[in-house]
Design a protein around this motif. Structure first.
Motif, PDB file in Angstrom:
ATOM      1  N   ILE A  28      27.501  44.463  42.438  1.00  0.00           N
ATOM      2  CA  ILE A  28      27.932  44.163  41.075  1.00  0.00           C
ATOM      3  C   ILE A  28      29.173  43.279  41.122  1.00  0.00           C
ATOM      4  N   GLU A  29      29.147  42.192  40.356  1.00  0.00           N
ATOM      5  CA  GLU A  29      30.317  41.332  40.209  1.00  0.00           C
ATOM      6  C   GLU A  29      31.084  41.790  38.970  1.00  0.00           C
ATOM      7  N   HIS A  30      32.379  41.992  39.131  1.00  0.00           N
ATOM      8  CA  HIS A  30      33.263  42.425  38.053  1.00  0.00           C
ATOM      9  C   HIS A  30      34.164  41.255  37.669  1.00  0.00           C
ATOM     10  N   HIS A  31      34.219  40.932  36.382  1.00  0.00           N
ATOM     11  CA  HIS A  31      35.102  39.881  35.863  1.00  0.00           C
ATOM     12  C   HIS A  31      35.976  40.560  34.812  1.00  0.00           C
ATOM     13  N   MET A  32      37.291  40.542  35.043  1.00  0.00           N
ATOM     14  CA  MET A  32      38.204  41.294  34.192  1.00  0.00           C
ATOM     15  C   MET A  32      39.465  40.498  33.922  1.00  0.00           C
TER      16      MET A  32
END
Length: 148
Positions: A28-32
């Motif tokens: 999973i790629e997380h963009h925050m």
């Protein structure tokens, strides 16, 4: 095919779903955005590995606090308390798990409505309660505040 979801104020992209491989690996790629933080917690039934793609993340593992930058990678063993906070304007990282984390995300996430991040707003009491309940149902236990 990658699946883009909004989870709270983050954009998560499931690049590899557990349902699509025999090892039940989630990628999973997380963009925050800056300030996004996850309270101190443990995953009781899975290790969690991280690889930083962009930005900086302050991570607490047990009592050690580290600042992670692009190219840094680490694995948090199941049962180990950890927390993180985004300390750059935005950050992107990959997480890899084999337990129930992906199912918890799917329980609370909604399809991304457009490119980029969702509206950045403080969670309501109801939203916080929903996250706590979903995490508990998926083997994730909160243990304290997020790393400062």
């Amino acid at each position: 095919m990658a699946e883009a979801l909004w989870f709270a104020t983050a954009r998560l992209t499931i690049h590899l779903s557990q349902k699509d491989n025999a090892n039940r690996l989630s990628l999973i790629e997380h963009h925050m955005a800056e300030g996004f933080a996850v309270p101190l917690h443990v995953h009781h039934d899975e290790d969690e590995s991280f690889y930083i793609l962009q930005g900086e993340v302050r991570m607490q593992i047990d009592n050690e606090v580290r600042r992670l930058a692009p190219g840094d990678a680490l694995t948090v063993s199941g049962g180990t308390p950890h927390s993180f906070r985004i300390v750059s304007p935005e950050a992107r990282f990959l997480s890899m798990t084999t337990g129930r984390f992906e199912a918890m995300i799917r329980r609370l996430a909604r399809p991304a409505q457009n490119e980029g991040l969702p509206l950045q707003a403080e969670p309501t009491d109801e939203e916080v309660a929903a996250v706590v309940a979903a995490c508990a149902a998926h083997g994730i236990e909160f243990q304290g505040p997020a790393v400062a």
